[in-house]
Design a protein around this motif. Sequence first.
Motif, PDB file in Angstrom:
ATOM      1  N   GLU A  74      -0.329   9.953  -0.093  1.00 35.96           N
ATOM      2  CA  GLU A  74      -0.502   9.286  -1.389  1.00 35.96           C
ATOM      3  C   GLU A  74       0.839   8.860  -1.995  1.00 35.96           C
ATOM      4  O   GLU A  74       1.100   9.052  -3.175  1.00 35.96           O
ATOM      5  CB  GLU A  74      -1.265  10.182  -2.367  1.00 35.96           C
ATOM      6  CG  GLU A  74      -2.766  10.185  -2.167  1.00 35.96           C
ATOM      7  CD  GLU A  74      -3.417   8.827  -2.463  1.00 35.96           C
ATOM      8  OE1 GLU A  74      -3.613   8.503  -3.645  1.00 35.96           O
ATOM      9  OE2 GLU A  74      -3.716   8.081  -1.495  1.00 35.96           O
ATOM     10  N   LEU A 131       1.397   1.668   4.303  1.00 35.47           N
ATOM     11  CA  LEU A 131       0.274   1.194   5.102  1.00 35.47           C
ATOM     12  C   LEU A 131       0.146  -0.321   4.987  1.00 35.47           C
ATOM     13  O   LEU A 131       0.600  -0.925   4.023  1.00 35.47           O
ATOM     14  CB  LEU A 131      -1.026   1.855   4.645  1.00 35.47           C
ATOM     15  CG  LEU A 131      -1.402   3.181   5.338  1.00 35.47           C
ATOM     16  CD1 LEU A 131      -0.358   4.251   5.057  1.00 35.47           C
ATOM     17  CD2 LEU A 131      -2.769   3.657   4.880  1.00 35.47           C
ATOM     18  N   CYS A 142      -6.426   6.250   6.286  1.00 28.35           N
ATOM     19  CA  CYS A 142      -7.068   6.628   5.022  1.00 28.35           C
ATOM     20  C   CYS A 142      -8.071   7.740   5.299  1.00 28.35           C
ATOM     21  O   CYS A 142      -8.977   7.557   6.109  1.00 28.35           O
ATOM     22  CB  CYS A 142      -7.785   5.425   4.410  1.00 28.35           C
ATOM     23  SG  CYS A 142      -6.742   3.968   4.156  1.00 28.35           S
ATOM     24  N   GLU A 166      -1.193   7.006  10.942  1.00 26.88           N
ATOM     25  CA  GLU A 166      -1.406   6.599   9.554  1.00 26.88           C
ATOM     26  C   GLU A 166      -2.854   6.184   9.355  1.00 26.88           C
ATOM     27  O   GLU A 166      -3.551   5.829  10.296  1.00 26.88           O
ATOM     28  CB  GLU A 166      -0.477   5.455   9.176  1.00 26.88           C
ATOM     29  CG  GLU A 166      -0.673   4.197   9.995  1.00 26.88           C
ATOM     30  CD  GLU A 166       0.279   3.093   9.582  1.00 26.88           C
ATOM     31  OE1 GLU A 166      -0.192   1.968   9.361  1.00 26.88           O
ATOM     32  OE2 GLU A 166       1.486   3.368   9.488  1.00 26.88           O
ATOM     33  N   PRO A 171      -4.128  -1.361   1.262  1.00 29.30           N
ATOM     34  CA  PRO A 171      -4.501  -0.204   0.441  1.00 29.30           C
ATOM     35  C   PRO A 171      -5.757   0.479   0.958  1.00 29.30           C
ATOM     36  O   PRO A 171      -6.615  -0.151   1.580  1.00 29.30           O
ATOM     37  CB  PRO A 171      -4.733  -0.819  -0.948  1.00 29.30           C
ATOM     38  CG  PRO A 171      -4.037  -2.135  -0.915  1.00 29.30           C
ATOM     39  CD  PRO A 171      -4.115  -2.619   0.487  1.00 29.30           C
ATOM     40  N   CYS A 172      -5.867   1.761   0.710  1.00 33.13           N
ATOM     41  CA  CYS A 172      -7.063   2.507   1.080  1.00 33.13           C
ATOM     42  C   CYS A 172      -8.180   2.248   0.068  1.00 33.13           C
ATOM     43  O   CYS A 172      -7.910   1.965  -1.106  1.00 33.13           O
ATOM     44  CB  CYS A 172      -6.761   4.007   1.124  1.00 33.13           C
ATOM     45  SG  CYS A 172      -5.667   4.485   2.484  1.00 33.13           S
ATOM     46  N   PHE A 183     -10.402   7.445  -1.155  1.00 30.22           N
ATOM     47  CA  PHE A 183      -9.706   7.753   0.091  1.00 30.22           C
ATOM     48  C   PHE A 183      -8.232   7.994  -0.214  1.00 30.22           C
ATOM     49  O   PHE A 183      -7.673   7.382  -1.123  1.00 30.22           O
ATOM     50  CB  PHE A 183      -9.831   6.607   1.095  1.00 30.22           C
ATOM     51  CG  PHE A 183     -11.142   6.570   1.836  1.00 30.22           C
ATOM     52  CD1 PHE A 183     -11.206   6.937   3.176  1.00 30.22           C
ATOM     53  CD2 PHE A 183     -12.305   6.175   1.203  1.00 30.22           C
ATOM     54  CE1 PHE A 183     -12.405   6.899   3.869  1.00 30.22           C
ATOM     55  CE2 PHE A 183     -13.515   6.140   1.878  1.00 30.22           C
ATOM     56  CZ  PHE A 183     -13.563   6.499   3.219  1.00 30.22           C
ATOM     57  N   PHE A 184      -7.618   8.879   0.560  1.00 31.23           N
ATOM     58  CA  PHE A 184      -6.194   9.159   0.431  1.00 31.23           C
ATOM     59  C   PHE A 184      -5.420   8.429   1.532  1.00 31.23           C
ATOM     60  O   PHE A 184      -5.851   8.391   2.682  1.00 31.23           O
ATOM     61  CB  PHE A 184      -5.910  10.654   0.557  1.00 31.23           C
ATOM     62  CG  PHE A 184      -6.455  11.502  -0.550  1.00 31.23           C
ATOM     63  CD1 PHE A 184      -6.087  11.271  -1.871  1.00 31.23           C
ATOM     64  CD2 PHE A 184      -7.337  12.550  -0.280  1.00 31.23           C
ATOM     65  CE1 PHE A 184      -6.585  12.062  -2.899  1.00 31.23           C
ATOM     66  CE2 PHE A 184      -7.829  13.351  -1.299  1.00 31.23           C
ATOM     67  CZ  PHE A 184      -7.452  13.099  -2.613  1.00 31.23           C
ATOM     68  N   ALA A 185      -4.253   7.885   1.190  1.00 31.09           N
ATOM     69  CA  ALA A 185      -3.379   7.259   2.176  1.00 31.09           C
ATOM     70  C   ALA A 185      -2.405   8.296   2.726  1.00 31.09           C
ATOM     71  O   ALA A 185      -1.889   9.135   1.993  1.00 31.09           O
ATOM     72  CB  ALA A 185      -2.604   6.107   1.543  1.00 31.09           C
ATOM     73  N   ARG A 209     -11.695  11.445   0.493  1.00 29.93           N
ATOM     74  CA  ARG A 209     -11.539  12.549  -0.469  1.00 29.93           C
ATOM     75  C   ARG A 209     -12.763  13.462  -0.368  1.00 29.93           C
ATOM     76  O   ARG A 209     -13.902  13.006  -0.255  1.00 29.93           O
ATOM     77  CB  ARG A 209     -11.443  11.983  -1.881  1.00 29.93           C
ATOM     78  CG  ARG A 209     -11.207  13.012  -2.974  1.00 29.93           C
ATOM     79  CD  ARG A 209     -11.392  12.361  -4.343  1.00 29.93           C
ATOM     80  NE  ARG A 209     -10.518  11.214  -4.514  1.00 29.93           N
ATOM     81  CZ  ARG A 209      -9.318  11.262  -5.092  1.00 29.93           C
ATOM     82  NH1 ARG A 209      -8.852  12.410  -5.538  1.00 29.93           N
ATOM     83  NH2 ARG A 209      -8.609  10.162  -5.242  1.00 29.93           N
ATOM     84  N   ALA A 234       0.816  -1.202   0.000  1.00 32.10           N
ATOM     85  CA  ALA A 234       0.000   0.000   0.000  1.00 32.10           C
ATOM     86  C   ALA A 234       0.856   1.262   0.000  1.00 32.10           C
ATOM     87  O   ALA A 234       2.034   1.242   0.345  1.00 32.10           O
ATOM     88  CB  ALA A 234      -0.924  -0.013   1.215  1.00 32.10           C
ATOM     89  N   LYS A 235       0.215   2.355  -0.363  1.00 25.73           N
ATOM     90  CA  LYS A 235       0.898   3.643  -0.402  1.00 25.73           C
ATOM     91  C   LYS A 235       1.318   4.068   1.000  1.00 25.73           C
ATOM     92  O   LYS A 235       0.648   3.775   1.987  1.00 25.73           O
ATOM     93  CB  LYS A 235      -0.026   4.699  -1.014  1.00 25.73           C
ATOM     94  CG  LYS A 235      -0.378   4.438  -2.465  1.00 25.73           C
ATOM     95  CD  LYS A 235      -1.365   5.467  -2.990  1.00 25.73           C
ATOM     96  CE  LYS A 235      -1.722   5.205  -4.436  1.00 25.73           C
ATOM     97  NZ  LYS A 235      -2.714   6.171  -4.948  1.00 25.73           N
TER      98      LYS A 235
END
Length: 222
Positions: free
Chosen positions: A83, A55, A216, A214, A58-59, A63-65, A219, A51-52
């Motif tokens: 991100e 993490l 998600c 950390e 993944p989100c 959603f933003f990581a 948006r 994941a970005k």
Amino acid sequence: MRVSGVLRFLALVFALVSTWIFIRSYISLNAKTIRLPRWLSLVTKEILMRAKCGLAKPCPKEFFAFKISSGAANVVGPTMCFENQVIMSPVKNNVGRGLNIALVNGTTGMVLTQKCFDMYSGEVKLLVKFLKEIPEGALVLVASYDDPGTRLNDETRKLLSSLGSSYAKQLGFRDSWVFLGAKDLKDKSPFEQFLKNNPDTNKYEGWPELLELEGCVPRKIP
């Protein structure tokens, strides 16, 4: 000699057949695709699914990581990732003592700006001006380093609280703090960690341990 020749021939045939069986175990002639060993396919899948911002998973879509780490004592500066883009870090040489703040467009995920404010001997009016000019809908990422609270006054605490912080009002000398809020947030942000400077519990001499935040963040739909 004839028997020896026959044995050599049989050995050659056996080698060819064994090689053919081995190749067929990894290759599907019908699909024309290579069948990787199970352990290799698992490793490949793990790499692809990484994941970005590191993490665990993944989100979801829309959603933003993000990942925010506070500074460690007055030795290692904070780090911010959004991100999969490192916005602020000691390696980028754009962090400093006090409060490190980054602004991100809540709809596009584009980084708007990043700045650090010295809260030990700096001018608090610079922070006040910055907080008042945060655009609507912007996400606000904050990480402390060394001393984030000595210069804070009632106005700055109120402005930080309006972004969704639950701990801005008690932030003090050498506390550890990481936070993600927003300009137009109506409730308290779920993305915040705070650790008070306490000689009895500090991990480092004179400072509490570093904090990591950390997750998600949704948006903002325009």
